[in-house]
Design a protein around this motif. Structure first.
Motif, PDB file in Angstrom:
ATOM      1  N   MET A   1       0.840  -1.170   0.000  1.00 38.22           N
ATOM      2  CA  MET A   1       0.000   0.000   0.000  1.00 38.22           C
ATOM      3  C   MET A   1       0.895   1.246   0.000  1.00 38.22           C
ATOM      4  SD  MET A   1      -3.054   0.952   2.600  1.00 38.22           S
ATOM      5  CE  MET A   1      -4.377   0.373   1.558  1.00 38.22           C
ATOM      6  N   LYS A   2       0.374   2.320  -0.587  1.00 42.72           N
ATOM      7  CA  LYS A   2       1.145   3.573  -0.675  1.00 42.72           C
ATOM      8  C   LYS A   2       0.370   4.719  -0.043  1.00 42.72           C
ATOM      9  CE  LYS A   2       3.160   2.103  -5.019  1.00 42.72           C
ATOM     10  NZ  LYS A   2       3.048   2.292  -6.467  1.00 42.72           N
ATOM     11  N   LEU A   3       1.127   5.680   0.435  1.00 47.34           N
ATOM     12  CA  LEU A   3       0.591   6.928   0.943  1.00 47.34           C
ATOM     13  C   LEU A   3       1.615   7.995   0.574  1.00 47.34           C
ATOM     14  CD1 LEU A   3      -2.081   7.517   2.464  1.00 47.34           C
ATOM     15  CD2 LEU A   3      -0.747   7.672   4.556  1.00 47.34           C
ATOM     16  N   ALA A   4       1.459   9.203   1.028  1.00 51.58           N
ATOM     17  CA  ALA A   4       2.374  10.274   0.639  1.00 51.58           C
ATOM     18  C   ALA A   4       2.974  10.939   1.871  1.00 51.58           C
ATOM     19  CB  ALA A   4       1.642  11.315  -0.208  1.00 51.58           C
ATOM     20  N   ARG A   5       4.228  11.350   1.715  1.00 48.95           N
ATOM     21  CA  ARG A   5       4.942  12.055   2.777  1.00 48.95           C
ATOM     22  C   ARG A   5       5.252  13.480   2.325  1.00 48.95           C
ATOM     23  NH1 ARG A   5       7.272   9.144   7.056  1.00 48.95           N
ATOM     24  NH2 ARG A   5       7.354   6.890   6.793  1.00 48.95           N
ATOM     25  N   ALA A   6       5.282  14.381   3.295  1.00 46.51           N
ATOM     26  CA  ALA A   6       5.637  15.778   3.020  1.00 46.51           C
ATOM     27  C   ALA A   6       7.074  15.854   2.545  1.00 46.51           C
ATOM     28  CB  ALA A   6       5.471  16.614   4.284  1.00 46.51           C
ATOM     29  N   ILE A   7       7.306  16.685   1.547  1.00 48.54           N
ATOM     30  CA  ILE A   7       8.651  16.895   1.024  1.00 48.54           C
ATOM     31  C   ILE A   7       8.843  18.396   0.800  1.00 48.54           C
ATOM     32  CG2 ILE A   7       7.959  16.481  -1.370  1.00 48.54           C
ATOM     33  CD1 ILE A   7      10.737  15.171  -1.768  1.00 48.54           C
ATOM     34  N   HIS A   8      10.037  18.870   1.120  1.00 49.84           N
ATOM     35  CA  HIS A   8      10.368  20.289   0.932  1.00 49.84           C
ATOM     36  C   HIS A   8      11.600  20.400   0.053  1.00 49.84           C
ATOM     37  CE1 HIS A   8       8.118  20.438   4.803  1.00 49.84           C
ATOM     38  NE2 HIS A   8       7.566  21.468   4.184  1.00 49.84           N
ATOM     39  N   PHE A   9      11.536  21.283  -0.936  1.00 42.04           N
ATOM     40  CA  PHE A   9      12.681  21.546  -1.802  1.00 42.04           C
ATOM     41  C   PHE A   9      13.417  22.810  -1.379  1.00 42.04           C
ATOM     42  CE2 PHE A   9       9.747  19.078  -4.450  1.00 42.04           C
ATOM     43  CZ  PHE A   9      10.575  17.997  -4.711  1.00 42.04           C
ATOM     44  N   ILE A  71       3.767   2.341   2.663  1.00 43.37           N
ATOM     45  CA  ILE A  71       3.405   2.430   4.073  1.00 43.37           C
ATOM     46  C   ILE A  71       2.974   1.054   4.550  1.00 43.37           C
ATOM     47  CG2 ILE A  71       1.034   3.131   3.558  1.00 43.37           C
ATOM     48  CD1 ILE A  71       1.183   4.836   6.182  1.00 43.37           C
ATOM     49  N   GLU A  72       3.308   0.755   5.779  1.00 44.43           N
ATOM     50  CA  GLU A  72       2.918  -0.524   6.371  1.00 44.43           C
ATOM     51  C   GLU A  72       1.467  -0.440   6.851  1.00 44.43           C
ATOM     52  OE1 GLU A  72       4.786  -3.285   6.325  1.00 44.43           O
ATOM     53  OE2 GLU A  72       6.208  -2.067   5.183  1.00 44.43           O
ATOM     54  N   PRO A  73       0.691  -1.506   6.671  1.00 43.48           N
ATOM     55  CA  PRO A  73      -0.720  -1.478   7.097  1.00 43.48           C
ATOM     56  C   PRO A  73      -0.903  -1.119   8.571  1.00 43.48           C
ATOM     57  CG  PRO A  73      -0.314  -3.371   5.696  1.00 43.48           C
ATOM     58  CD  PRO A  73       1.031  -2.744   5.957  1.00 43.48           C
ATOM     59  N   ALA A  74      -0.018  -1.572   9.434  1.00 42.28           N
ATOM     60  CA  ALA A  74      -0.148  -1.263  10.862  1.00 42.28           C
ATOM     61  C   ALA A  74      -0.022   0.245  11.106  1.00 42.28           C
ATOM     62  CB  ALA A  74       0.902  -2.020  11.664  1.00 42.28           C
ATOM     63  N   ALA A 103     -12.067   9.044   9.535  1.00 46.77           N
ATOM     64  CA  ALA A 103     -10.602   9.156   9.435  1.00 46.77           C
ATOM     65  C   ALA A 103     -10.044   8.083   8.504  1.00 46.77           C
ATOM     66  CB  ALA A 103      -9.973   9.047  10.819  1.00 46.77           C
ATOM     67  N   ARG A 104     -10.515   6.867   8.650  1.00 52.89           N
ATOM     68  CA  ARG A 104     -10.064   5.785   7.761  1.00 52.89           C
ATOM     69  C   ARG A 104     -10.428   6.079   6.316  1.00 52.89           C
ATOM     70  NH1 ARG A 104     -12.309   1.453  11.929  1.00 52.89           N
ATOM     71  NH2 ARG A 104     -10.430   1.126  13.202  1.00 52.89           N
ATOM     72  N   ASP A 105     -11.623   6.631   6.087  1.00 56.43           N
ATOM     73  CA  ASP A 105     -12.051   6.977   4.723  1.00 56.43           C
ATOM     74  C   ASP A 105     -11.152   8.050   4.105  1.00 56.43           C
ATOM     75  OD1 ASP A 105     -14.124   5.154   4.894  1.00 56.43           O
ATOM     76  OD2 ASP A 105     -15.681   6.679   5.237  1.00 56.43           O
ATOM     77  N   GLU A 106     -10.788   9.072   4.885  1.00 57.95           N
ATOM     78  CA  GLU A 106      -9.901  10.124   4.389  1.00 57.95           C
ATOM     79  C   GLU A 106      -8.538   9.551   3.992  1.00 57.95           C
ATOM     80  OE1 GLU A 106     -10.269  13.437   3.806  1.00 57.95           O
ATOM     81  OE2 GLU A 106     -12.392  13.401   4.332  1.00 57.95           O
ATOM     82  N   ILE A 107      -8.017   8.680   4.823  1.00 55.59           N
ATOM     83  CA  ILE A 107      -6.712   8.064   4.532  1.00 55.59           C
ATOM     84  C   ILE A 107      -6.821   7.116   3.344  1.00 55.59           C
ATOM     85  CG2 ILE A 107      -4.937   6.519   5.460  1.00 55.59           C
ATOM     86  CD1 ILE A 107      -5.503   7.914   8.212  1.00 55.59           C
ATOM     87  N   ALA A 108      -7.914   6.375   3.253  1.00 58.09           N
ATOM     88  CA  ALA A 108      -8.118   5.465   2.118  1.00 58.09           C
ATOM     89  C   ALA A 108      -8.209   6.231   0.805  1.00 58.09           C
ATOM     90  CB  ALA A 108      -9.378   4.628   2.335  1.00 58.09           C
ATOM     91  N   GLN A 109      -8.858   7.399   0.824  1.00 61.03           N
ATOM     92  CA  GLN A 109      -8.935   8.220  -0.388  1.00 61.03           C
ATOM     93  C   GLN A 109      -7.527   8.609  -0.849  1.00 61.03           C
ATOM     94  OE1 GLN A 109     -10.835  12.024   0.165  1.00 61.03           O
ATOM     95  NE2 GLN A 109     -10.563  12.591  -1.971  1.00 61.03           N
ATOM     96  N   MET A 110      -6.671   8.999   0.095  1.00 60.43           N
ATOM     97  CA  MET A 110      -5.295   9.373  -0.263  1.00 60.43           C
ATOM     98  C   MET A 110      -4.520   8.150  -0.745  1.00 60.43           C
ATOM     99  SD  MET A 110      -3.449  12.051  -0.482  1.00 60.43           S
ATOM    100  CE  MET A 110      -1.741  12.443  -0.780  1.00 60.43           C
ATOM    101  N   ALA A 111      -4.712   7.018  -0.089  1.00 61.03           N
ATOM    102  CA  ALA A 111      -4.032   5.790  -0.507  1.00 61.03           C
ATOM    103  C   ALA A 111      -4.447   5.399  -1.925  1.00 61.03           C
ATOM    104  CB  ALA A 111      -4.324   4.655   0.472  1.00 61.03           C
ATOM    105  N   ASP A 112      -5.724   5.552  -2.249  1.00 57.67           N
ATOM    106  CA  ASP A 112      -6.195   5.262  -3.609  1.00 57.67           C
ATOM    107  C   ASP A 112      -5.512   6.173  -4.631  1.00 57.67           C
ATOM    108  OD1 ASP A 112      -7.887   3.271  -2.714  1.00 57.67           O
ATOM    109  OD2 ASP A 112      -9.701   4.509  -2.817  1.00 57.67           O
ATOM    110  N   LEU A 113      -5.380   7.452  -4.289  1.00 57.25           N
ATOM    111  CA  LEU A 113      -4.702   8.396  -5.181  1.00 57.25           C
ATOM    112  C   LEU A 113      -3.242   7.982  -5.385  1.00 57.25           C
ATOM    113  CD1 LEU A 113      -4.600  11.115  -6.746  1.00 57.25           C
ATOM    114  CD2 LEU A 113      -4.065  12.199  -4.556  1.00 57.25           C
TER     115      LEU A 113
END
Length: 161
Positions: A1-9, A71-74, A103-113
């Motif tokens: 599964m994937k999610l996104a992390r903040a990145i700064h340039f 990202i790890e499922p846990a 909260a789970r739905d919000e995170i799942a939406q981002m994971a889907d993206l």
């Protein structure tokens, strides 16, 4: 599964957001923050957060760019609990238990993206306030095909200097 992390340039996020997200923290869209906003709310740093800020799940700060990563499922459940607690503290949810599903739905939406993109893909968000509410769109910046040796210097414990 994937999610996104903040990145700064660069340091620009430190100047344009009231509360910048920390580099490396997990992020979601966080568009729910703006669900009852009007054009009068779109001023200064608040406007910048509305226009293109992702929400950091640890600091509730905003960031312009996020990078797709595994990202790890846990860890997802820990993030959902943290976001549910945020809903209680800032949005009046009656309890973490009552807010955990949203909260789970919000995170799942981002994971889907994120799931449709390879690791290190950069994402940006753009929001518009319409008569129907907040409209979000996303921009995808594909990772470059560069050799890692061109980007990083590798050292070993044997290197003495």
């Amino acid at each position: 599964m994937k999610l996104a992390r903040a990145i700064h340039f660069d340091e620009s996020d430190m100047n344009v957001f009231h509360s910048p997200a920390r580099t490396g923290e997990w992020c979601i869209s966080g568009g729910f923050e703006f669900s009852n906003w009007s054009p009068a709310d779109l001023e200064g740093k608040a406007r910048q957060a509305f226009a293109n800020g992702w929400l950091g799940l640890e600091t509730a700060g905003r960031v312009t760019f996020v990078a797709v990563t595994q990202i790890e499922p846990a860890e997802l459940e820990r993030l959902a609990e943290k976001l549910a607690a945020h809903f209680v503290e800032f949005y009046g949810a009656p309890s973490v238990d009552a807010a955990i599903g949203v909260a789970r739905d919000e995170i799942a939406q981002m994971a889907d993206l994120c799931d449709e993109h390879p690791a290190n893909t950069l994402l940006t968000v753009a929001r518009d306030l319409t008569e129907a509410g907040v409209r979000e769109s996303y921009r995808v910046i594909e990772p470059q095909d560069a050799e890692i040796d061109l980007l990083a210097v590798h050292a070993t414990p044997d290197d003495a200097s």
